[in-house]
Design a protein around this motif. Structure first.
Motif, PDB file in Angstrom:
ATOM      1  N   ARG A 121       0.828  -1.200   0.000  1.00  0.00           N
ATOM      2  CA  ARG A 121       0.000   0.000   0.000  1.00  0.00           C
ATOM      3  C   ARG A 121       0.869   1.259   0.000  1.00  0.00           C
ATOM      4  O   ARG A 121       2.083   1.181   0.056  1.00  0.00           O
ATOM      5  N   ARG A 122       0.175   2.396  -0.005  1.00  0.00           N
ATOM      6  CA  ARG A 122       0.866   3.674   0.156  1.00  0.00           C
ATOM      7  C   ARG A 122       1.478   3.725   1.574  1.00  0.00           C
ATOM      8  O   ARG A 122       1.094   2.908   2.417  1.00  0.00           O
ATOM      9  N   PRO A 123       2.363   4.703   1.824  1.00  0.00           N
ATOM     10  CA  PRO A 123       2.928   4.780   3.180  1.00  0.00           C
ATOM     11  C   PRO A 123       1.839   5.045   4.221  1.00  0.00           C
ATOM     12  O   PRO A 123       0.786   5.601   3.900  1.00  0.00           O
ATOM     13  N   LEU A 124       2.117   4.648   5.454  1.00  0.00           N
ATOM     14  CA  LEU A 124       1.230   5.041   6.547  1.00  0.00           C
ATOM     15  C   LEU A 124       1.162   6.561   6.578  1.00  0.00           C
ATOM     16  O   LEU A 124       2.114   7.233   6.170  1.00  0.00           O
ATOM     17  N   LYS A 125       0.050   7.077   7.111  1.00  0.00           N
ATOM     18  CA  LYS A 125      -0.084   8.540   7.251  1.00  0.00           C
ATOM     19  C   LYS A 125       1.118   9.108   8.001  1.00  0.00           C
ATOM     20  O   LYS A 125       1.646  10.146   7.673  1.00  0.00           O
ATOM     21  N   THR A 126       1.489   8.451   9.069  1.00  0.00           N
ATOM     22  CA  THR A 126       2.674   8.860   9.831  1.00  0.00           C
ATOM     23  C   THR A 126       3.351   7.627  10.422  1.00  0.00           C
ATOM     24  O   THR A 126       2.679   6.669  10.798  1.00  0.00           O
ATOM     25  N   TYR A 175      10.492  13.822  23.042  1.00  0.00           N
ATOM     26  CA  TYR A 175      10.229  12.531  22.372  1.00  0.00           C
ATOM     27  C   TYR A 175       8.817  12.492  21.790  1.00  0.00           C
ATOM     28  O   TYR A 175       8.235  11.445  21.623  1.00  0.00           O
ATOM     29  N   ASP A 176       8.286  13.674  21.508  1.00  0.00           N
ATOM     30  CA  ASP A 176       6.913  13.752  20.998  1.00  0.00           C
ATOM     31  C   ASP A 176       6.899  13.658  19.469  1.00  0.00           C
ATOM     32  O   ASP A 176       7.963  13.610  18.817  1.00  0.00           O
ATOM     33  N   ALA A 177       5.672  13.643  18.913  1.00  0.00           N
ATOM     34  CA  ALA A 177       5.506  13.481  17.464  1.00  0.00           C
ATOM     35  C   ALA A 177       6.271  14.570  16.705  1.00  0.00           C
ATOM     36  O   ALA A 177       6.948  14.290  15.709  1.00  0.00           O
ATOM     37  N   ALA A 178       6.169  15.808  17.185  1.00  0.00           N
ATOM     38  CA  ALA A 178       6.788  16.923  16.462  1.00  0.00           C
ATOM     39  C   ALA A 178       8.303  16.740  16.376  1.00  0.00           C
ATOM     40  O   ALA A 178       8.919  17.012  15.334  1.00  0.00           O
ATOM     41  N   THR A 179       8.906  16.253  17.445  1.00  0.00           N
ATOM     42  CA  THR A 179      10.366  16.109  17.456  1.00  0.00           C
ATOM     43  C   THR A 179      10.813  14.918  16.600  1.00  0.00           C
ATOM     44  O   THR A 179      11.859  14.973  15.956  1.00  0.00           O
ATOM     45  N   LEU A 180       9.995  13.884  16.570  1.00  0.00           N
ATOM     46  CA  LEU A 180      10.361  12.696  15.777  1.00  0.00           C
ATOM     47  C   LEU A 180       9.980  12.837  14.302  1.00  0.00           C
ATOM     48  O   LEU A 180      10.314  11.985  13.473  1.00  0.00           O
ATOM     49  N   TRP A 181       9.259  13.917  13.983  1.00  0.00           N
ATOM     50  CA  TRP A 181       8.638  14.082  12.651  1.00  0.00           C
ATOM     51  C   TRP A 181       9.631  14.015  11.491  1.00  0.00           C
ATOM     52  O   TRP A 181       9.297  13.617  10.378  1.00  0.00           O
ATOM     53  N   TYR A 228       4.996  16.319   1.667  1.00  0.00           N
ATOM     54  CA  TYR A 228       4.551  15.829   2.977  1.00  0.00           C
ATOM     55  C   TYR A 228       4.717  16.947   4.008  1.00  0.00           C
ATOM     56  O   TYR A 228       5.715  17.676   3.995  1.00  0.00           O
ATOM     57  N   PRO A 229       3.743  17.106   4.908  1.00  0.00           N
ATOM     58  CA  PRO A 229       3.813  18.231   5.860  1.00  0.00           C
ATOM     59  C   PRO A 229       5.055  18.207   6.753  1.00  0.00           C
ATOM     60  O   PRO A 229       5.553  17.145   7.102  1.00  0.00           O
ATOM     61  N   GLN A 230       5.487  19.399   7.111  1.00  0.00           N
ATOM     62  CA  GLN A 230       6.675  19.529   7.958  1.00  0.00           C
ATOM     63  C   GLN A 230       6.338  19.405   9.449  1.00  0.00           C
ATOM     64  O   GLN A 230       7.234  19.272  10.272  1.00  0.00           O
ATOM     65  N   PRO A 241       3.194  17.943  12.508  1.00  0.00           N
ATOM     66  CA  PRO A 241       2.012  17.084  12.698  1.00  0.00           C
ATOM     67  C   PRO A 241       0.690  17.842  12.531  1.00  0.00           C
ATOM     68  O   PRO A 241      -0.288  17.263  12.057  1.00  0.00           O
ATOM     69  N   GLU A 242       0.665  19.133  12.900  1.00  0.00           N
ATOM     70  CA  GLU A 242      -0.614  19.886  12.821  1.00  0.00           C
ATOM     71  C   GLU A 242      -1.127  19.971  11.396  1.00  0.00           C
ATOM     72  O   GLU A 242      -2.317  20.200  11.173  1.00  0.00           O
ATOM     73  N   GLU A 243      -0.215  19.824  10.410  1.00  0.00           N
ATOM     74  CA  GLU A 243      -0.644  19.978   9.018  1.00  0.00           C
ATOM     75  C   GLU A 243      -1.056  18.641   8.390  1.00  0.00           C
ATOM     76  O   GLU A 243      -1.415  18.585   7.217  1.00  0.00           O
ATOM     77  N   LEU A 244      -0.970  17.578   9.180  1.00  0.00           N
ATOM     78  CA  LEU A 244      -1.175  16.236   8.601  1.00  0.00           C
ATOM     79  C   LEU A 244      -2.580  16.052   8.015  1.00  0.00           C
ATOM     80  O   LEU A 244      -2.743  15.575   6.889  1.00  0.00           O
ATOM     81  N   ASP A 245      -3.604  16.431   8.773  1.00  0.00           N
ATOM     82  CA  ASP A 245      -4.983  16.152   8.324  1.00  0.00           C
ATOM     83  C   ASP A 245      -5.293  16.861   7.015  1.00  0.00           C
ATOM     84  O   ASP A 245      -5.927  16.305   6.128  1.00  0.00           O
ATOM     85  N   ARG A 246      -4.852  18.126   6.912  1.00  0.00           N
ATOM     86  CA  ARG A 246      -5.153  18.899   5.701  1.00  0.00           C
ATOM     87  C   ARG A 246      -4.460  18.271   4.484  1.00  0.00           C
ATOM     88  O   ARG A 246      -5.034  18.121   3.421  1.00  0.00           O
ATOM     89  N   TRP A 247      -3.227  17.877   4.685  1.00  0.00           N
ATOM     90  CA  TRP A 247      -2.470  17.227   3.593  1.00  0.00           C
ATOM     91  C   TRP A 247      -3.120  15.894   3.220  1.00  0.00           C
ATOM     92  O   TRP A 247      -3.311  15.589   2.049  1.00  0.00           O
TER      93      TRP A 247
END
Ligand SMILES: Cc1cc2nc3c(=O)[nH]c(=O)nc-3n(C[C@H](O)[C@H](O)[C@H](O)COP(=O)(O)OP(=O)(O)OC[C@H]3O[C@@H](n4cnc5c(N)ncnc54)[C@H](O)[C@@H]3O)c2cc1C
Length: 453
Positions: free
Chosen positions: A268-273, A320-326, A421-423, A425-431
């Motif tokens: 499949r395509r990549p996971l969303k994140t 160690y949050d999503a934004a830092t691991l992004w 791909y968004p830079q 996490p906040e932009e993920l849904d819109r993308w």
């Protein structure tokens, strides 16, 4: 009992062992958990073919013992269902001595300093304050329960994605695999009486009767030692084992069987994140597989490498949050994810074709060997799209050609979206809404229903 590490890696297949190796080399305290007992480490049902470019890239960090690379592959022979057309696509690679490959990787991780827990099955992630802070695990031999705590948990548990799939639905990394995005495969490894032709070429056979929505293969370790199997599209509910026995086994004069087994592969395509708070997915757990042919060993290595770098950056930042691991997501989409998405678009179209279409398309060389090579190594480019636009005017079967043209042009569009791909996490849904909309348009055009949720 509670044990504390910097990073807890769940699963010691290629992705987990290589991630653990890279992290331990960087000086992190790593626990590597594997549900199999030590003597079974390295056992994996697989076609065992690996492109040379993956090994070359890996050699920057770790050079495999040449004895593990058992056959120097020169390319792929691709056959049409009626066997009248054969494409010969150059491409160097290896057949792996898979058992020793798996064992060797784990040994390297241990030598680098990772602590290996064989016979330990991770059961659930531990969640605290909106962050994964470890996993619970069963020690299979002792019958005891343990907690492994770490700043980051790496899900390397293969297609099941045992950690990420048990996270809350509101976490986008918990995305489920839909049967449409999964292939079921079965294969056997055996010696034959006699020998195969051109043993330095792996052989791929398209046939919608034998392997609907997939292909069957014969990959030689040597002229008389083969890995033969087939993969089928998940939604069709065809039993690959039954088709193997019916169609493939009778083709070979088998002397002795060495290993048999089946499995499923995310195609499949990549996971969303691939990350969220305190969690990172690698290898099949991250659905990082080539959706066209189901190869994922190279991507297991790639994700192990990229994830380790992102984890190191997170430790430097002390977050160690999503934004830092992004940054792992962005690196992955730029390196491979955009091509994975392109190939997923092509795969969806191919799965709608019948044997007649495939015979016609291959015999007329609607895509040439060079096109196939370019698409697989560089992705879908505008020149392929333009070529098909031109061909539309001249070749028979306009319906088939139109499907191919749509596949190539949407592959290009969707690949471009993944390159944006968004830079954050906040932009993920819109993308992601744009991805869904583009897939919806494409699926309409090739006659598939709405995108599965
Ligand atoms: C039939 C078949 C043929 C294939 N052919 C090819 C090929 O020719 N070339 C190619 O590149 N790819 C091929 N693939 C895909 C390839 O095998 C995978 O992409 C690759 O091995 C993925 O590595 P991984 O480390 O992510 O997962 P795995 O190798 O599946 O490793 C996951 C590990 O996690 C462990 N684990 C699972 N759950 C837990 C738990 N709860 N706790 C602790 N440990 C756990 C498992 O025991 C396993 O050791 C094939 C796959 C199949 C099924």
């Amino acid at each position: 009992m509670s044990l504390s590490y910097d990073v807890v890696v769940v699963g010691a297949g290629t992705a987990g062992a290589y991630t653990a190796y890279n992290l331990a080399k960087r000086g992190f305290r790593v626990a590597l958990l594997e549900s199999k007992s030590g003597d079974k480490v390295g056992v994996k049902t697989c076609g065992d073919a690996l492109g040379k470019h993956h090994v070359d890239r890996m050699a920057k960090y770790l050079t495999p013992n040449p004895k593990i690379l058992v056959n120097d592959i020169k390319g792929v022979e691709l056959f049409s269902p009626d066997m009248r057309t054969k494409y010969v696509i150059p491409g160097e690679g290896y057949m792996l001595d898979r058992f020793n490959w798996g064992k060797w990787l784990v040994k390297e991780a241990i030598n680098a300093g990772a602590e290996f827990y064989e016979g330990h099955t991770a059961t659930v992630p531990i969640l605290e304050n909106g962050q994964v802070s470890g996993v619970k695990a069963n020690d299979n031999r002792q019958g005891t329960h343990k907690e492994f705590r770490g700043r980051i948990v790496v899900d390397a548990s293969g297609s099941v994605g045992v950690v990420r799939s048990r996270l809350p639905d509101t976490w986008p990394i918990s995305e489920r695999l839909h049967p449409e995005d999964v292939s079921h495969a079965y294969r056997e490894v055996f010696y034959i009486d006699g020998s195969v032709e051109n043993p330095q070429y792996i052989k791929i056979y398209l046939d919608q009767t034998i392997s609907p929505g997939g292909y069957w293969w014969a990959f030689p370790y040597s002229s008389d030692f083969l890995n033969v199997g087939l993969g089928v599209w998940g939604t069709l509910k065809v039993n690959p084992n039954a088709n193997y026995k019916r169609y493939l086994e009778p083709r070979y004069r088998i002397k002795n069987k060495v290993h048999m087994g089946g499995g499923f592969i995310p195609t499949r395509r990549p996971l969303k994140t691939l990350v969220w708070n305190g969690i990172v997915a690698v290898g099949d757990a991250a659905a990082a597989v080539n959706p066209l042919h189901g190869g994922g060993i190279g991507q297991a290595l790639l994700t192990g490498e990229l994830a380790s770098k992102a984890i190191e950056r997170a430790f430097s930042a002390g977050r160690y949050d999503a934004a830092t691991l992004w940054s792992y997501n962005v690196d992955y989409m730029n390196e491979w994810g955009y091509r994975q998405a392109q190939l997923d678009v092509v795969r969806l179209m191919l799965q709608t074709l019948d044997n007649d279409d495939l015979n016609f398309g291959l015999s007329r060389k609607l895509l040439t060997e060079q096109d196939v090579l370019d698409i697989s190594s560089r992705g879908v480019t505008l020149s392929v799209v333009d070529k098909l636009r031109l061909a539309l005017q001249f070749v028979g079967r306009p319906g088939l050609l139109m499907k191919l043209y749509n596949a190539m042009s949407y592959a290009k569009r969707i690949g471009d979206l993944y390159l944006q791909y968004p830079q954050r996490p906040e932009e993920l849904d819109r993308w992601y809404a744009k991805v869904v909309e583009t897939y919806r348009e494409y699926r309409d055009k090739i006659g598939l229903g709405p995108m599965p949720a």
